[in-house]
Write a protein that holds these residues in place. Structure first.
Motif, PDB file in Angstrom:
ATOM      1  N   ALA A 126     -23.012 -16.425 -35.496  1.00  0.00           N
ATOM      2  CA  ALA A 126     -22.199 -17.641 -35.420  1.00  0.00           C
ATOM      3  C   ALA A 126     -22.998 -18.785 -34.785  1.00  0.00           C
ATOM      4  O   ALA A 126     -22.919 -19.937 -35.221  1.00  0.00           O
ATOM      5  CB  ALA A 126     -20.930 -17.381 -34.625  1.00  0.00           C
ATOM      6  N   LYS A 127     -23.799 -18.446 -33.764  1.00  0.00           N
ATOM      7  CA  LYS A 127     -24.636 -19.458 -33.118  1.00  0.00           C
ATOM      8  C   LYS A 127     -25.704 -19.976 -34.070  1.00  0.00           C
ATOM      9  O   LYS A 127     -25.995 -21.178 -34.105  1.00  0.00           O
ATOM     10  CB  LYS A 127     -25.296 -18.872 -31.858  1.00  0.00           C
ATOM     11  CG  LYS A 127     -24.362 -18.757 -30.670  1.00  0.00           C
ATOM     12  CD  LYS A 127     -25.130 -18.321 -29.428  1.00  0.00           C
ATOM     13  CE  LYS A 127     -24.231 -18.290 -28.208  1.00  0.00           C
ATOM     14  NZ  LYS A 127     -24.969 -17.879 -26.993  1.00  0.00           N
ATOM     15  N   VAL A 128     -26.295 -19.070 -34.837  1.00  0.00           N
ATOM     16  CA  VAL A 128     -27.314 -19.469 -35.828  1.00  0.00           C
ATOM     17  C   VAL A 128     -26.695 -20.419 -36.849  1.00  0.00           C
ATOM     18  O   VAL A 128     -27.289 -21.444 -37.213  1.00  0.00           O
ATOM     19  CB  VAL A 128     -27.911 -18.230 -36.527  1.00  0.00           C
ATOM     20  CG1 VAL A 128     -28.786 -18.644 -37.712  1.00  0.00           C
ATOM     21  CG2 VAL A 128     -28.722 -17.393 -35.533  1.00  0.00           C
ATOM     22  N   GLU A 129     -25.501 -20.066 -37.304  1.00  0.00           N
ATOM     23  CA  GLU A 129     -24.816 -20.902 -38.297  1.00  0.00           C
ATOM     24  C   GLU A 129     -24.457 -22.263 -37.702  1.00  0.00           C
ATOM     25  O   GLU A 129     -24.584 -23.299 -38.376  1.00  0.00           O
ATOM     26  CB  GLU A 129     -23.544 -20.185 -38.776  1.00  0.00           C
ATOM     27  CG  GLU A 129     -23.031 -20.631 -40.127  1.00  0.00           C
ATOM     28  CD  GLU A 129     -24.048 -20.443 -41.245  1.00  0.00           C
ATOM     29  OE1 GLU A 129     -24.107 -21.321 -42.131  1.00  0.00           O
ATOM     30  OE2 GLU A 129     -24.799 -19.437 -41.224  1.00  0.00           O
ATOM     31  N   ALA A 130     -24.036 -22.262 -36.446  1.00  0.00           N
ATOM     32  CA  ALA A 130     -23.689 -23.526 -35.783  1.00  0.00           C
ATOM     33  C   ALA A 130     -24.910 -24.423 -35.643  1.00  0.00           C
ATOM     34  O   ALA A 130     -24.812 -25.652 -35.784  1.00  0.00           O
ATOM     35  CB  ALA A 130     -23.077 -23.233 -34.405  1.00  0.00           C
ATOM     36  N   ARG A 131     -26.075 -23.801 -35.362  1.00  0.00           N
ATOM     37  CA  ARG A 131     -27.308 -24.586 -35.256  1.00  0.00           C
ATOM     38  C   ARG A 131     -27.654 -25.252 -36.583  1.00  0.00           C
ATOM     39  O   ARG A 131     -28.113 -26.385 -36.625  1.00  0.00           O
ATOM     40  CB  ARG A 131     -28.470 -23.698 -34.801  1.00  0.00           C
ATOM     41  CG  ARG A 131     -28.496 -23.450 -33.299  1.00  0.00           C
ATOM     42  CD  ARG A 131     -29.852 -22.976 -32.820  1.00  0.00           C
ATOM     43  NE  ARG A 131     -30.186 -21.656 -33.325  1.00  0.00           N
ATOM     44  CZ  ARG A 131     -29.919 -20.523 -32.695  1.00  0.00           C
ATOM     45  NH1 ARG A 131     -29.277 -20.552 -31.527  1.00  0.00           N
ATOM     46  NH2 ARG A 131     -30.267 -19.359 -33.204  1.00  0.00           N
ATOM     47  N   LYS A 132     -27.402 -24.516 -37.671  1.00  0.00           N
ATOM     48  CA  LYS A 132     -27.676 -25.075 -39.002  1.00  0.00           C
ATOM     49  C   LYS A 132     -26.770 -26.267 -39.308  1.00  0.00           C
ATOM     50  O   LYS A 132     -27.155 -27.187 -40.026  1.00  0.00           O
ATOM     51  CB  LYS A 132     -27.475 -24.005 -40.087  1.00  0.00           C
ATOM     52  CG  LYS A 132     -28.528 -22.914 -40.094  1.00  0.00           C
ATOM     53  CD  LYS A 132     -28.217 -21.898 -41.183  1.00  0.00           C
ATOM     54  CE  LYS A 132     -29.202 -20.744 -41.175  1.00  0.00           C
ATOM     55  NZ  LYS A 132     -28.837 -19.706 -42.176  1.00  0.00           N
ATOM     56  N   ASN A 133     -25.551 -26.235 -38.769  1.00  0.00           N
ATOM     57  CA  ASN A 133     -24.551 -27.262 -39.090  1.00  0.00           C
ATOM     58  C   ASN A 133     -24.416 -28.331 -38.011  1.00  0.00           C
ATOM     59  O   ASN A 133     -23.380 -28.978 -37.898  1.00  0.00           O
ATOM     60  CB  ASN A 133     -23.193 -26.588 -39.324  1.00  0.00           C
ATOM     61  CG  ASN A 133     -23.229 -25.632 -40.503  1.00  0.00           C
ATOM     62  OD1 ASN A 133     -23.875 -25.919 -41.515  1.00  0.00           O
ATOM     63  ND2 ASN A 133     -22.575 -24.489 -40.376  1.00  0.00           N
ATOM     64  N   ARG A 134     -25.439 -28.495 -37.192  1.00  0.00           N
ATOM     65  CA  ARG A 134     -25.384 -29.528 -36.168  1.00  0.00           C
ATOM     66  C   ARG A 134     -25.238 -30.918 -36.788  1.00  0.00           C
ATOM     67  O   ARG A 134     -25.780 -31.195 -37.861  1.00  0.00           O
ATOM     68  CB  ARG A 134     -26.667 -29.516 -35.330  1.00  0.00           C
ATOM     69  CG  ARG A 134     -26.752 -28.378 -34.338  1.00  0.00           C
ATOM     70  CD  ARG A 134     -27.959 -28.607 -33.435  1.00  0.00           C
ATOM     71  NE  ARG A 134     -28.143 -27.488 -32.524  1.00  0.00           N
ATOM     72  CZ  ARG A 134     -29.223 -26.710 -32.510  1.00  0.00           C
ATOM     73  NH1 ARG A 134     -30.199 -26.922 -33.353  1.00  0.00           N
ATOM     74  NH2 ARG A 134     -29.310 -25.720 -31.654  1.00  0.00           N
ATOM     75  N   THR A 135     -24.537 -31.788 -36.070  1.00  0.00           N
ATOM     76  CA  THR A 135     -24.407 -33.173 -36.531  1.00  0.00           C
ATOM     77  C   THR A 135     -25.727 -33.909 -36.272  1.00  0.00           C
ATOM     78  O   THR A 135     -26.594 -33.429 -35.523  1.00  0.00           O
ATOM     79  CB  THR A 135     -23.282 -33.898 -35.768  1.00  0.00           C
ATOM     80  OG1 THR A 135     -23.649 -33.965 -34.380  1.00  0.00           O
ATOM     81  CG2 THR A 135     -21.963 -33.165 -35.929  1.00  0.00           C
ATOM     82  N   LYS A 136     -25.846 -35.060 -36.879  1.00  0.00           N
ATOM     83  CA  LYS A 136     -27.040 -35.881 -36.709  1.00  0.00           C
ATOM     84  C   LYS A 136     -27.236 -36.240 -35.240  1.00  0.00           C
ATOM     85  O   LYS A 136     -28.363 -36.216 -34.719  1.00  0.00           O
ATOM     86  CB  LYS A 136     -26.904 -37.154 -37.554  1.00  0.00           C
ATOM     87  CG  LYS A 136     -28.154 -37.999 -37.604  1.00  0.00           C
ATOM     88  CD  LYS A 136     -27.964 -39.192 -38.523  1.00  0.00           C
ATOM     89  CE  LYS A 136     -29.216 -40.056 -38.544  1.00  0.00           C
ATOM     90  NZ  LYS A 136     -29.045 -41.247 -39.415  1.00  0.00           N
TER      91      LYS A 136
END
Length: 582
Positions: A126-136
C-alpha cells in the motif's frame, strides 16, 4: 673564464634540492592538503508498525519487540520475490532474526512456516502504491527535502575547493541478497551506527559532529587515501567507503593512472609471455605453477583470487586458489586436443564454467600438478596471489594480475570494434555492434546476470510494437503504391499529386527506420539477457576507446554513457581524439 660560475652554483644546487624535496613529498603519497566534510548521512531510525497491522504466529497475534519487528518487516517486503522461497535464504534469515528476538519471542517462534507476515506485506504494498500516486506538490516537497540532505552531506571542501561526494548515504539495514546462489543470502545486514564509522579529514578542519548521543569509532587525518569515511559491514566483513564523486579530480586521476598502467603493459606483454612460456619448462615446480597460472590469467582473464577472510563461508575461488576438483583434463574433447574444463564459483558466487583448449606444455604441467592429489587439494599448492603479484611487479612497476584483466578487456573491445563496426550503418546498428563488442568482453570476464524478472513480458511488449509497426509499414507501402498509380494516370503533371507521393515515400522510409531500430533493439535485448555489460564498461574498459569510437563513428557519446557515467569519464571525453589507440 670571467663568468662568475662559483657564485651561481650554490643557488643552482638549492633549486635542485627544492625540486627533489617536492618530488619526494609527492612520491610519499600525499593526495590532498585540506579535507573538510559533514560525515555520512545515516538512514532514519525504525518506526514501529501501526496498531492496525499485526504479525501472526501459528494463527495468533504476536506483538514483537521493535528490533524483531523491524527484521520481520525486511522479510515481509520481499514476499513477492523468489528469494523468500529459497531454502538457504529462509534458513539464514530465520537464524539471524531469532538473534534479534527477546528470550520470550525465541521460545514462542520456532518455525518460520508458522509465521504470517501477510498484513505487514499488505501495508508495504500500500505504501509503494501511495508513493506512485503522490501529488505534484508531494513530489516537490520530497525533492526539496532530499536536496537539503544533499546540500548538507553531499559536498566537501578539498584543498579549499567545493567537491561533490559520491555515496554519502549509509546503506539502511535489510536482508542480504548477494549474487548467484550466495551461501549468505538472507542474513541480516545490520544498521550501521556512528560508533562503527571511521572519519577521515585534515587536522585543521572542523571534525564532523556525530548524531546526538553518539560518537565516532575513530577520527583520522590520513591524506594518503581518498576516502572520507569507512566502516566494516557484518555480512562479508568488507570495508565500505564514502568517496568523492566520480567526476572529482582525484577520482579522474586515479582512473587515468589505472588505464595508463594497462596501456604500459601493451609495450612489454610479449616479453612477459615469452618469459612464462620459458618457465613452463623450468626445473622448479613453483615457476611452472606460476607460469600456468599466468597463462590462465592472461588468456582467460581469470581473477587471481585472494586469501579468504576469517569466517568467510562462501566457497569462491580465483586462479591461484583453484582446487583439483575445479578442473577436468580431456586429451580429446569436441574435436580439440588438450582441453581443460573449468567449473568453480568465482567472485560473488557466480559460476565459471568453460572448456578451453590449451597448449600441450600447459596441459602436461596440469597433469603433473594433479598427480597424487585429492579433489580438495590446491591445484597450485606452491603459489599464492601475493607471490604472483610480487613476481609481476618485478617485470613491470605497478603490474598486478588485475592489470592483465584490464588490459585484455580493453584490447578485446578495441579489436572487436574494428571488426564489427561499419561507418555506413545507422546509429541503431552501430550501437548493436558496440554492445556486441562489449559483450565479448563481458563473456571473457564472466560478467553474468540472472535474466530480469520482467524480461519475457518486456520482449512480448516489444514484439507487439514490432508487429504493429510492420502493419503500419505495409499500409504505408500500399498507400504509396496507390499514390504513384494515381500520379501516373495524370501523367505525373499534377504538383499536388507529386507532393502526396513524396509524403508517402517519407512515411515509408520513416516506418522502415523505426522498424529496423525496434528489431535491432529486440536482438540486442535477447543477446544481453544473461550478460552484464555495465561491469566491464565501468571498471575494465579504457573509456578513451569508447569515446574515440563514438567520434570516429559519429555516434553521440550520450548513447554509450549516461549522465553519471559521463561525469565519471569526463577526463576521457574531454581529451580523447578519434584516432586514439589503447
Amino acid at each position: 673564464i670571467n663568468f662568475p660560475l662559483l657564485e651561481i652554483l650554490p643557488h643552482f644546487f638549492i633549486i635542485l634540492l627544492f625540486v627533489r624535496w617536492e618530488e619526494e613529498k609527492y612520491e610519499d603519497g600525499v593526495k590532498w592538503k585540506f579535507l573538510e566534510h559533514n560525515g555520512p548521512y545515516f538512514p532514519p531510525e525504525y518506526q514501529p508498525l501501526p496498531d492496525t497491522v499485526h504479525f501472526y504466529y501459528d494463527g495468533e497475534k504476536v506483538k514483537l519487540s521493535p528490533a524483531a519487528e523491524e527484521v520481520a518487516l525486511f522479510f515481509a517486503r520481499m514476499l513477492d520475490h523468489e528469494y523468500t522461497t529459497k531454502k538457504v535464504f529462509r534458513e539464514n534469515f530465520f537464524e539471524d532474526w531469532r538473534k534479534e528476538m527477546t528470550d520470550e519471542e525465541r521460545c514462542l517462534i520456532q518455525d518460520l512456516d508458522k509465521c504470517d507476515f501477510g498484513e505487514i506485506h499488505a501495508m508495504h504494498k500500500a505504501k509503494v502504491e501511495a508513493r506512485k500516486n503522490r501529488t505534484k506538490e508531494e513530489k516537490q516537497g520530497l525533492k526539496d527535502a532530499n536536496q537539503k540532505i544533499v546540500d548538507e552531506y553531499g559536498y566537501c571542501m578539498l584543498d579549499h575547493h567545493k567537491e561533490r561526494i559520491g555515496n554519502f548515504k549509509i546503506e539502511p539495514p535489510g536482508l542480504f541478497r548477494g549474487r548467484g546462489e550466495h551461501p549468505k543470502q538472507g542474513m541480516l545486514k545490520k544498521r550501521i551506527q556512528p560508533e562503527d564509522v571511521i572519519i577521515n579529514c585534515s587536522k585543521e578542519s572542523r571534525i564532523p559532529v556525530p548524531p546526538a548521543g553518539h560518537c565516532w569509532k575513530e577520527v583520522r587525518h590520513d591524506n594518503s587515501v581518498t576516502w572520507l569515511a569507512s566502516w566494516t559491514e557484518n555480512i562479508q566483513g568488507y570495508i565500505k567507503y564514502i568517496m568523492l564523486n566520480a567526476n572529482s579530480k582525484l577520482k579522474g586521476e586515479k582512473d587515468w593512472e589505472k588505464y595508463e598502467v594497462a596501456r604500459k603493459l601493451k609495450t612489454c606483454v610479449d616479453n612477459i609471455r615469452n618469459q612464462y612460456h620459458l618457465d613452463l619448462k623450468s626445473k622448479e615446480i613453483v615457476r611452472r605453477q606460476r607460469a600456468v597460472a599466468l597463462y590462465f590469467i592472461d588468456k582467460l582473464a581469470l581473477r587471481a583470487g585472494n586469501e579468504k577472510e576469517e569466517g568467510e563461508t562462501a566457497d569462491t575461488v580465483g586462479c591461484c586458489s583453484l582446487r583439483v576438483e575445479h578442473i577436468t583434463l580431456h586429451e580429446q574433447l569436441d574435436g580439440n586436443k588438450c582441453v581443460v574444463e573449468f567449473d568453480f564459483l568465482g567472485k560473488d558466487s557466480i559460476r565459471y564454467y568453460n572448456k578451453v583448449p590449451v597448449i600441450s606444455k600447459v596441459f602436461n604441467n596440469l597433469k603433473r600438478f594433479l598427480k597424487n592429489k585429492q579433489p580438495g587439494d590446491d591445484l597450485f599448492n606452491r603459489l599464492s596471489t601475493a607471490m604472483l603479484n610480487k613476481h609481476l611487479s618485478s617485470l613491470m612497476p605497478g603490474l598486478t594480475a588485475k592489470v592483465f584483466r584490464t588490459y585484455n578487456a580493453s584490447i578485446t573491445l578495441q579489436q572487436q570494434l574494428k571488426e564489427l563496426s561499419n561507418k555506413s550503418d545507422n546509429v541503431a546498428e552501430k550501437l548493436l555492434s558496440y554492445n556486441r563488442a562489449n559483450r565479448a568482453v563481458a563473456i571473457l570476464c564472466n560478467h553474468q546476470r540472472a535474466p530480469p524478472k520482467t524480461f519475457d513480458q518486456s520482449m512480448t511488449n516489444l514484439q507487439g510494437k514490432i508487429d504493429a509497426r510492420k502493419e503500419q509499414l505495409s499500409l504505408a507501402k500500399t498507400e504509396l503504391k496507390e499514390a504513384k498509380k494515381e500520379a501516373k494516370k495524370k501523367g505525373n503533371s499534377d504538383p499536388k499529386l507529386q507532393t502526396v507521393v513524396k509524403r508517402k515515400k517519407a512515411a515509408v522510409k520513416r516506418c522502415e527506420e523505426q522498424l529496423l531500430k525496434m528489431e535491432v533493439q529486440a536482438t540486442d535485448r535477447e543477446e544481453n539477457k544473461q550478460i552484464a555489460l555495465g561491469t566491464s564498461k565501468l571498471n575494465y574498459l579504457d573509456p578513451r576507446i569508447s569515446v574515440a569510437w563514438c567520434k570516429n563513428m559519429e555516434v553521440p557519446v550520450e548513447k554509450i554513457y549516461n549522465k553519471t557515467q559521463r561525469d565519471k569519464f569526463a577526463w576521457a571525453i574531454d581529451m580523447t581524439e578519434a584516432d586514439f589507440e589503447f
